[in-house]
Design a protein around this motif. Structure first.
Motif, short mmCIF file in Angstrom:
data_model
loop_
_atom_site.label_atom_id
_atom_site.label_comp_id
_atom_site.label_asym_id
_atom_site.label_seq_id
_atom_site.Cartn_x
_atom_site.Cartn_y
_atom_site.Cartn_z
N SER A 32 0.72 -0.94 -0.15
CA SER A 32 -0.12 0.55 -0.33
C SER A 32 0.51 1.23 0.35
CB SER A 32 -1.27 0.15 1.19
OG SER A 32 -1.79 1.49 1.11
N THR A 33 1.72 1.47 0.82
CA THR A 33 2.89 2.24 1.00
C THR A 33 3.35 2.53 0.06
OG1 THR A 33 3.39 2.02 3.20
CG2 THR A 33 4.56 3.28 1.65
N ARG A 35 1.89 1.50 -3.80
CA ARG A 35 0.77 2.10 -4.54
C ARG A 35 0.98 3.34 -3.50
NH1 ARG A 35 -1.62 -2.11 -3.74
NH2 ARG A 35 -2.91 -2.00 -1.77
N ASN A 36 0.83 3.74 -2.75
CA ASN A 36 0.84 4.68 -2.61
C ASN A 36 2.20 6.48 -2.84
OD1 ASN A 36 -2.18 4.97 -1.40
ND2 ASN A 36 -0.78 4.48 0.69
N ARG A 39 1.27 6.48 -6.69
CA ARG A 39 -0.03 8.22 -7.27
C ARG A 39 0.02 9.14 -6.71
NH1 ARG A 39 -4.71 2.73 -5.79
NH2 ARG A 39 -3.59 1.51 -7.85
N ASN A 40 0.67 9.23 -6.36
CA ASN A 40 1.68 11.05 -5.64
C ASN A 40 0.43 11.06 -4.64
OD1 ASN A 40 3.48 11.73 -7.00
ND2 ASN A 40 2.38 12.53 -8.90
N ARG A 41 0.03 10.21 -3.17
CA ARG A 41 -1.07 10.32 -2.42
C ARG A 41 -0.25 10.49 -0.98
NH1 ARG A 41 -4.99 5.38 -2.80
NH2 ARG A 41 -6.26 6.20 -5.30
N ASN A 42 0.55 10.19 -0.99
CA ASN A 42 2.17 10.11 -0.03
C ASN A 42 3.26 9.83 0.22
OD1 ASN A 42 1.18 7.85 1.04
ND2 ASN A 42 0.47 8.06 2.90
#
Length: 77
Positions: A32-33, A35-36, A39-42
């Motif tokens: 998940s890290t 993936r984030n 995707r520029n999420r965090n």
């Protein structure tokens, strides 16, 4: 208009022939890290700060840290 940081993690991961799971295992984080990050999420802001530190100090990311033995009491808290 200004510029924003955009993650290249996915591009570099794919170039290395790794899946998100494989990269996560290599780095010691969750899928998940990864993936984030992709995707520029965090996390992109932290990467940007590291890049800026390296530029300012004229060093590589590896030079920003060193590993010391906890048993020897060498770590300052």
């Amino acid at each position: 208009m200004g510029k924003i940081p955009v993650s290249k993690v996915a591009q570099l991961r794919e170039k290395a022939g790794l899946t998100q799971r494989q990269l996560a295992d290599l780095v010691g984080v969750t899928e998940s890290t990864i993936r984030n990050l992709e995707r520029n999420r965090n996390g992109v802001e932290q990467i940007e700060r590291i890049v800026k530190l390296c530029r300012a100090l004229r060093c590589s990311a590896e030079e920003l840290i060193e590993y010391k033995s906890v048993e020897e009491g060498e770590i300052d808290a």
